[in-house]
Design an enzyme around this catalytic site. Sequence first.
Site, mmCIF file in Angstrom:
data_model
loop_
_atom_site.group_PDB
_atom_site.id
_atom_site.type_symbol
_atom_site.label_atom_id
_atom_site.label_comp_id
_atom_site.label_asym_id
_atom_site.label_seq_id
_atom_site.Cartn_x
_atom_site.Cartn_y
_atom_site.Cartn_z
ATOM 1 N N ILE A 65 17.016 9.462 12.270
ATOM 2 C CA ILE A 65 16.243 9.271 13.511
ATOM 3 C C ILE A 65 16.701 8.032 14.293
ATOM 4 N N LEU A 86 6.714 11.389 10.035
ATOM 5 C CA LEU A 86 6.457 10.613 8.815
ATOM 6 C C LEU A 86 7.651 9.768 8.373
ATOM 7 N N ALA A 88 10.108 7.130 7.509
ATOM 8 C CA ALA A 88 9.966 5.673 7.580
ATOM 9 C C ALA A 88 10.566 5.053 6.338
ATOM 10 N N THR A 105 14.631 1.903 11.337
ATOM 11 C CA THR A 105 14.044 3.236 11.123
ATOM 12 C C THR A 105 12.640 3.330 11.742
ATOM 13 N N THR A 135 -0.274 3.683 8.751
ATOM 14 C CA THR A 135 -0.860 3.137 7.526
ATOM 15 C C THR A 135 -2.009 2.175 7.852
ATOM 16 N N ASP A 136 -2.895 1.982 6.887
ATOM 17 C CA ASP A 136 -3.963 0.998 7.079
ATOM 18 C C ASP A 136 -3.426 -0.437 7.042
ATOM 19 N N GLU A 137 -2.171 -0.599 6.564
ATOM 20 C CA GLU A 137 -1.640 -1.959 6.385
ATOM 21 C C GLU A 137 -1.432 -2.676 7.719
ATOM 22 N N TYR A 160 7.101 -4.631 6.593
ATOM 23 C CA TYR A 160 6.787 -3.194 6.650
ATOM 24 C C TYR A 160 5.634 -2.941 7.618
ATOM 25 N N LYS A 164 5.481 -0.906 11.244
ATOM 26 C CA LYS A 164 4.599 0.248 11.491
ATOM 27 C C LYS A 164 3.668 -0.054 12.672
ATOM 28 N N LYS A 199 6.547 2.402 -6.249
ATOM 29 C CA LYS A 199 5.177 2.034 -5.887
ATOM 30 C C LYS A 199 4.364 1.939 -7.169
ATOM 31 N N PRO A 215 4.612 -4.649 -14.736
ATOM 32 C CA PRO A 215 4.625 -5.916 -14.001
ATOM 33 C C PRO A 215 3.508 -6.019 -12.956
ATOM 34 N N PRO A 292 5.179 -12.256 -2.077
ATOM 35 C CA PRO A 292 4.901 -13.175 -0.964
ATOM 36 C C PRO A 292 4.052 -12.479 0.100
ATOM 37 N N TYR A 351 12.685 -6.946 -10.640
ATOM 38 C CA TYR A 351 11.831 -7.270 -11.789
ATOM 39 C C TYR A 351 12.507 -8.037 -12.918
HETATM 40 P P1 NAD Z 1 8.729 7.876 1.500
HETATM 41 O O1 NAD Z 1 9.474 6.579 1.488
HETATM 42 O O2 NAD Z 1 8.412 8.569 0.232
HETATM 43 O O3 NAD Z 1 9.536 8.942 2.389
HETATM 44 C C1 NAD Z 1 10.133 8.625 3.612
HETATM 45 C C2 NAD Z 1 11.061 9.771 3.997
HETATM 46 O O4 NAD Z 1 11.670 9.429 5.251
HETATM 47 C C3 NAD Z 1 12.207 10.006 2.991
HETATM 48 O O5 NAD Z 1 12.362 11.380 2.753
HETATM 49 C C4 NAD Z 1 13.425 9.443 3.697
HETATM 50 O O6 NAD Z 1 14.631 10.084 3.339
HETATM 51 C C5 NAD Z 1 13.067 9.678 5.170
HETATM 52 N N1 NAD Z 1 13.748 8.723 6.049
HETATM 53 C C6 NAD Z 1 13.796 7.373 5.915
HETATM 54 N N2 NAD Z 1 14.544 6.832 6.887
HETATM 55 C C7 NAD Z 1 14.967 7.873 7.665
HETATM 56 C C8 NAD Z 1 15.767 7.945 8.829
HETATM 57 N N3 NAD Z 1 16.282 6.840 9.391
HETATM 58 N N4 NAD Z 1 15.989 9.157 9.390
HETATM 59 C C9 NAD Z 1 15.465 10.277 8.822
HETATM 60 N N5 NAD Z 1 14.710 10.261 7.710
HETATM 61 C C10 NAD Z 1 14.463 9.077 7.145
HETATM 62 O O7 NAD Z 1 7.438 7.581 2.356
HETATM 63 P P2 NAD Z 1 5.950 8.167 2.191
HETATM 64 O O8 NAD Z 1 5.232 7.344 1.218
HETATM 65 O O9 NAD Z 1 6.015 9.632 2.043
HETATM 66 O O10 NAD Z 1 5.367 7.815 3.624
HETATM 67 C C11 NAD Z 1 5.499 8.714 4.721
HETATM 68 C C12 NAD Z 1 4.825 8.124 5.949
HETATM 69 O O11 NAD Z 1 3.449 7.872 5.658
HETATM 70 C C13 NAD Z 1 5.424 6.795 6.379
HETATM 71 O O12 NAD Z 1 5.448 6.763 7.778
HETATM 72 C C14 NAD Z 1 4.450 5.762 5.826
HETATM 73 O O13 NAD Z 1 4.449 4.605 6.615
HETATM 74 C C15 NAD Z 1 3.134 6.514 5.927
HETATM 75 N N6 NAD Z 1 2.094 6.124 4.947
HETATM 76 C C16 NAD Z 1 2.391 6.060 3.616
HETATM 77 C C17 NAD Z 1 1.374 5.737 2.707
HETATM 78 C C18 NAD Z 1 1.631 5.700 1.234
HETATM 79 O O14 NAD Z 1 0.734 5.303 0.462
HETATM 80 N N7 NAD Z 1 2.787 6.116 0.734
HETATM 81 C C19 NAD Z 1 0.098 5.468 3.178
HETATM 82 C C20 NAD Z 1 -0.159 5.541 4.548
HETATM 83 C C21 NAD Z 1 0.853 5.881 5.424
HETATM 84 P P1 TYD Z 2 2.316 -0.636 -3.680
HETATM 85 O O1 TYD Z 2 2.218 0.620 -4.478
HETATM 86 O O2 TYD Z 2 3.658 -1.247 -3.460
HETATM 87 O O3 TYD Z 2 1.596 -0.342 -2.288
HETATM 88 P P2 TYD Z 2 1.181 -1.382 -1.085
HETATM 89 O O4 TYD Z 2 1.804 -2.685 -1.316
HETATM 90 O O5 TYD Z 2 1.770 -0.688 0.098
HETATM 91 O O6 TYD Z 2 -0.296 -1.420 -1.101
HETATM 92 O O7 TYD Z 2 1.399 -1.731 -4.357
HETATM 93 C C1 TYD Z 2 0.025 -1.482 -4.599
HETATM 94 C C2 TYD Z 2 -0.561 -2.759 -5.186
HETATM 95 O O8 TYD Z 2 0.031 -2.980 -6.476
HETATM 96 C C3 TYD Z 2 -0.240 -4.011 -4.382
HETATM 97 O O9 TYD Z 2 -1.349 -4.902 -4.445
HETATM 98 C C4 TYD Z 2 0.947 -4.630 -5.091
HETATM 99 C C5 TYD Z 2 0.704 -4.235 -6.540
HETATM 100 N N1 TYD Z 2 1.916 -4.048 -7.361
HETATM 101 C C6 TYD Z 2 2.054 -4.721 -8.588
HETATM 102 O O10 TYD Z 2 1.161 -5.483 -9.006
HETATM 103 N N2 TYD Z 2 3.197 -4.538 -9.303
HETATM 104 C C7 TYD Z 2 4.211 -3.733 -8.889
HETATM 105 O O11 TYD Z 2 5.245 -3.614 -9.588
HETATM 106 C C8 TYD Z 2 4.050 -3.027 -7.639
HETATM 107 C C9 TYD Z 2 5.124 -2.113 -7.126
HETATM 108 C C10 TYD Z 2 2.882 -3.214 -6.915
#
Ligand code: NAD
Ligand code: TYD
Length: 352
Positions: A65, A86, A88, A105, A135-137, A160, A164, A199, A215, A292, A351
């Site tokens: 994209i 989606l 990202a 991206t 995202t809520d972040e 991040y 967003k 994650k 961790p 951080p 890690y």
């Molecule tokens: P993910 O990292 O699992 O998947 C992202 C997808 O985007 C991958 O398939 C990747 O190949 C594709 N992608 C990345 N860069 C690209 C590019 N430049 N061009 C084309 N494709 C590209 O992410 P996810 O967890 O499925 O999240 C999807 C969306 O939902 C994101 O926008 C994220 O911000 C949002 N979101 C995620 C969460 C969560 O808990 N995971 C929560 C709220 C919102």
């Molecule tokens: P994560 O799954 O990375 O989602 P987000 O940071 O987007 O909320 O992390 C969820 C929570 O877990 C966050 O408070 C960070 C913590 N965390 C750890 O304690 N150890 C880890 O190895 C990871 C990846 C996350």
Amino acid sequence: MNKANLKILITGGAGFIGSHVVRRFVLKYPNYRVYNLDNLTYAGNLENLKDIENKPNYIFIKGNIVDASFVFEIFEKHQFDSVIHLAAESHVDRSISDPLVFVRTNVIGTMNLLNAAKELWNDDFKNKKFYHISTDEVYGSLDEIGLFTEKTSYNPNSPYSASKASSDHFVRAYGETYGLPYVITNCSNNYGPNHFPEKLIPLFINNIINKQPLPVYGDGNYTRDWLFVEDHAIAIDLVFHKGKNQETYNIGGFNEWKNIDLVKLLCKLMDQKLNRKEGESEQLITNVKDRPGHDLRYAIDANKINKELGWEPSVTFEEGLSKTVDWYLNNKEWLDNVTSGSYKEYYKKQYL
Ligand code: NAD
Ligand code: TYD
């Protein structure tokens, strides 16, 4: 929207949430043509869509994209009516070590999609929709009390969430300035099958299986609001079809957990499923250096989507977590494939 024979571009459909959304749309709406545009980064995996890849209404397009002319080309070629965006870079820790790729991206990629939609829909937006998944972040961090509503000001703290937030602002600005029909949803932390093991939940599931340290960042007293990924996909389906244009909806699980409590619950559940001694996996918990700028707490007020569209989570956390663990235990090959190669380098850097 005329829903008879939509041509929907779903970006990031090979990723975690995107794969659940693509599957739902392909199976539930055989009259739609679902185009999955994905660059297949480390997080994208076509294995996630193996079961639907031969469906006649599913088309995969590999592409980036960030490449504006490519995005224009595919819009012109396929004449999409709507976009569910989606794609990202989605992991906070990676955004701390390499923020620029998040700008490319998440910000520029979104801009390219917006520009293509605006130009190729020719400012005639009847029956068109640009649905941006966020995202809520973007709202930043909460103290011990309070919830994020759709009116909470943006206050992103990580690269991040800043990227967003920026993309959300551009979507809204295109709505205000050019009249682009858009909808934005801001969802809490998802968990479920196909989640890349960087994650918290899938990383810890993988480490428990392999009896590796768990961790926990800092003291583990950070809170997240967890939602089962299929409930997010259901919400996206609902907002796409019934949500009001130029509106934002928050989506959340009404399900807050401190990290340390969640990790203990996961350990207990996995000890049972793996026939291990009670308390065995908890021994793996290791407190490590904090992230951080670590946001203390996220929690969503999902009353708007509940009242206006009737959405609520369909599974409890215990049910969702149990289904998730079962999925990882039954899909060892998926887990082994995604944790070979570059994952090992990432893990070492983050890690070890
Ligand atoms: P993910 O990292 O699992 O998947 C992202 C997808 O985007 C991958 O398939 C990747 O190949 C594709 N992608 C990345 N860069 C690209 C590019 N430049 N061009 C084309 N494709 C590209 O992410 P996810 O967890 O499925 O999240 C999807 C969306 O939902 C994101 O926008 C994220 O911000 C949002 N979101 C995620 C969460 C969560 O808990 N995971 C929560 C709220 C919102
Ligand atoms: P994560 O799954 O990375 O989602 P987000 O940071 O987007 O909320 O992390 C969820 C929570 O877990 C966050 O408070 C960070 C913590 N965390 C750890 O304690 N150890 C880890 O190895 C990871 C990846 C996350």
